[in-house]
Design a protein around this motif. Structure first.
Motif, PDB file in Angstrom:
ATOM      1  N   VAL A  29      69.682  32.419  55.672  1.00  0.00           N
ATOM      2  CA  VAL A  29      70.095  31.934  56.984  1.00  0.00           C
ATOM      3  C   VAL A  29      71.616  31.834  56.959  1.00  0.00           C
ATOM      4  O   VAL A  29      72.243  31.974  55.903  1.00  0.00           O
ATOM      5  CB  VAL A  29      69.454  30.567  57.315  1.00  0.00           C
ATOM      6  CG1 VAL A  29      67.936  30.672  57.361  1.00  0.00           C
ATOM      7  CG2 VAL A  29      69.884  29.502  56.314  1.00  0.00           C
ATOM      8  N   THR A  86      67.503  27.779  63.815  1.00  0.00           N
ATOM      9  CA  THR A  86      66.360  28.678  63.675  1.00  0.00           C
ATOM     10  C   THR A  86      65.333  28.401  64.770  1.00  0.00           C
ATOM     11  O   THR A  86      65.506  27.519  65.603  1.00  0.00           O
ATOM     12  CB  THR A  86      65.717  28.515  62.276  1.00  0.00           C
ATOM     13  OG1 THR A  86      64.762  29.560  62.079  1.00  0.00           O
ATOM     14  CG2 THR A  86      65.027  27.169  62.132  1.00  0.00           C
ATOM     15  N   ASN A  87      64.245  29.168  64.710  1.00  0.00           N
ATOM     16  CA  ASN A  87      63.118  28.972  65.615  1.00  0.00           C
ATOM     17  C   ASN A  87      62.216  27.892  65.026  1.00  0.00           C
ATOM     18  O   ASN A  87      61.835  27.965  63.859  1.00  0.00           O
ATOM     19  CB  ASN A  87      62.363  30.309  65.751  1.00  0.00           C
ATOM     20  CG  ASN A  87      61.278  30.261  66.790  1.00  0.00           C
ATOM     21  OD1 ASN A  87      60.383  29.438  66.730  1.00  0.00           O
ATOM     22  ND2 ASN A  87      61.336  31.195  67.736  1.00  0.00           N
ATOM     23  N   SER A 136      58.991  29.054  63.300  1.00  0.00           N
ATOM     24  CA  SER A 136      59.066  29.952  62.141  1.00  0.00           C
ATOM     25  C   SER A 136      58.387  29.324  60.927  1.00  0.00           C
ATOM     26  O   SER A 136      58.116  28.127  60.877  1.00  0.00           O
ATOM     27  CB  SER A 136      60.525  30.257  61.807  1.00  0.00           C
ATOM     28  OG  SER A 136      61.190  29.073  61.402  1.00  0.00           O
ATOM     29  N   LYS A 140      59.721  28.814  58.005  1.00  0.00           N
ATOM     30  CA  LYS A 140      60.606  27.838  57.383  1.00  0.00           C
ATOM     31  C   LYS A 140      60.537  26.497  58.104  1.00  0.00           C
ATOM     32  O   LYS A 140      60.517  25.432  57.467  1.00  0.00           O
ATOM     33  CB  LYS A 140      62.034  28.377  57.314  1.00  0.00           C
ATOM     34  CG  LYS A 140      62.757  28.510  58.638  1.00  0.00           C
ATOM     35  CD  LYS A 140      64.183  28.990  58.460  1.00  0.00           C
ATOM     36  CE  LYS A 140      64.356  30.471  58.572  1.00  0.00           C
ATOM     37  NZ  LYS A 140      63.869  31.060  59.827  1.00  0.00           N
ATOM     38  N   ALA A 187      66.777  35.243  70.887  1.00  0.00           N
ATOM     39  CA  ALA A 187      66.111  34.007  70.468  1.00  0.00           C
ATOM     40  C   ALA A 187      64.964  33.665  71.405  1.00  0.00           C
ATOM     41  O   ALA A 187      63.925  33.140  70.984  1.00  0.00           O
ATOM     42  CB  ALA A 187      67.120  32.861  70.422  1.00  0.00           C
ATOM     43  N   GLN A 206      59.279  33.696  66.296  1.00  0.00           N
ATOM     44  CA  GLN A 206      59.544  34.056  64.905  1.00  0.00           C
ATOM     45  C   GLN A 206      58.372  33.763  63.971  1.00  0.00           C
ATOM     46  O   GLN A 206      57.730  32.723  64.061  1.00  0.00           O
ATOM     47  CB  GLN A 206      60.785  33.303  64.412  1.00  0.00           C
ATOM     48  CG  GLN A 206      61.386  33.852  63.146  1.00  0.00           C
ATOM     49  CD  GLN A 206      62.680  33.138  62.796  1.00  0.00           C
ATOM     50  OE1 GLN A 206      62.681  32.176  62.050  1.00  0.00           O
ATOM     51  NE2 GLN A 206      63.789  33.615  63.355  1.00  0.00           N
ATOM     52  N   SER A 207      58.118  34.721  63.091  1.00  0.00           N
ATOM     53  CA  SER A 207      57.105  34.653  62.027  1.00  0.00           C
ATOM     54  C   SER A 207      55.672  34.871  62.515  1.00  0.00           C
ATOM     55  O   SER A 207      54.742  34.846  61.714  1.00  0.00           O
ATOM     56  CB  SER A 207      57.181  33.314  61.260  1.00  0.00           C
ATOM     57  OG  SER A 207      58.424  33.161  60.621  1.00  0.00           O
ATOM     58  N   TRP A 254      63.660  26.392  69.793  1.00  0.00           N
ATOM     59  CA  TRP A 254      64.807  26.860  69.022  1.00  0.00           C
ATOM     60  C   TRP A 254      65.802  25.719  68.876  1.00  0.00           C
ATOM     61  O   TRP A 254      66.077  24.986  69.824  1.00  0.00           O
ATOM     62  CB  TRP A 254      65.463  28.040  69.727  1.00  0.00           C
ATOM     63  CG  TRP A 254      66.491  28.787  68.914  1.00  0.00           C
ATOM     64  CD1 TRP A 254      66.308  29.909  68.163  1.00  0.00           C
ATOM     65  CD2 TRP A 254      67.879  28.442  68.778  1.00  0.00           C
ATOM     66  NE1 TRP A 254      67.476  30.282  67.564  1.00  0.00           N
ATOM     67  CE2 TRP A 254      68.454  29.414  67.917  1.00  0.00           C
ATOM     68  CE3 TRP A 254      68.672  27.414  69.272  1.00  0.00           C
ATOM     69  CZ2 TRP A 254      69.800  29.377  67.569  1.00  0.00           C
ATOM     70  CZ3 TRP A 254      70.015  27.370  68.912  1.00  0.00           C
ATOM     71  CH2 TRP A 254      70.564  28.352  68.073  1.00  0.00           C
TER      72      TRP A 254
END
Length: 226
Positions: free
Chosen positions: A61, A75-76, A79, A81, A133, A138-139, A172
């Protein structure tokens, strides 16, 4: 496969510390890395998280802010993470600047940044990045890249208009790593690498000035074997 690191005369000793707490020392090393054109993204850090079952994962990141309060990134929230940080807020992060033969390792816990701070940062990003975004969950599995491109096209039609603001998605935002330990590593040619670690002292622990040294702002530091 071996490369030459720094020469013996380029050691990283306690007397070379520019600060007796980790944030000032990080600032000095980070700014030096930013000044080297060979390092394209000095703010890239490998973030390691772990699920509640103990399965680790790591990814890169971009650091987007730092200071005595900690290290910030965005980040999202959907996700992998983010899901893992929600289950287990203990994380680690590593910077590696090959040109300088240096690395910084951070251990601590994460907290979410406020919605207001996340929104402010979101609107400093280029508009295409804001749209990306919004377009990515994400993921999550996706059938093809065409799906992403179609979402992007729809959003561009709505928001690539002068004066129109892209709203920050609720999914986000930002995090801050509040460290409990920060290690500074400098590689040496003879593999007797230099490692100086700042950490929060354990209860009742008293620096002796030999193995453990008193730092500033509640930190202690020690040299580790390579």
């Amino acid at each position: 496969m071996r490369i030459k690191y720094k020469d013996k005369k380029d050691t990283f000793l306690e007397k070379h510390l520019v600060s007796r707490e980790p944030f000032g020392q990080f600032k000095a090393w980070f700014e030096e890395a930013c000044g080297r054109k060979e390092i394209l993204e000095p703010n890239a850090m490998c973030l390691a998280t772990s699920s509640k079952e103990g399965y680790p994962s790591a990814r890169f990141v971009l650091l987007k802010g730092y200071g005595k309060e900690g290290y910030k990134f965005f980040t999202n929230y959907g996700s992998r993470k983010a899901r893992e940080m929600n289950e287990n807020p203990k994380v680690a992060a590593t910077f590696y600047w090959e040109v300088l033969n240096r690395s910084v390792r951070i251990e601590g816990h994460v907290e979410k940044l406020s919605k207001e701070e996340s929104t402010r940062y979101f609107h400093t990003r280029p508009v295409p990045s804001q749209i990306a975004a919004c377009a990515s969950f994400q993921s999550t599995p996706i059938e093809s890249r065409d799906i992403l491109c179609e979402r992007e096209k729809v959003l561009e039609a709505d928001y690539l208009i002068p004066g129109k603001e892209v709203p920050k998605p609720d999914y986000w935002g930002g995090y801050i790593i509040r460290p409990r330990a920060v290690e500074f590593w400098q590689g040496q040619r003879d593999r007797l690498h230099d490692r100086i670690k700042f950490r929060k002292p354990k209860e009742g622990e008293v620096p002796d000035g030999k193995l453990l040294h008193q730092g500033d702002d509640g930190w202690v530091f020690e040299r580790l074997s390579p």
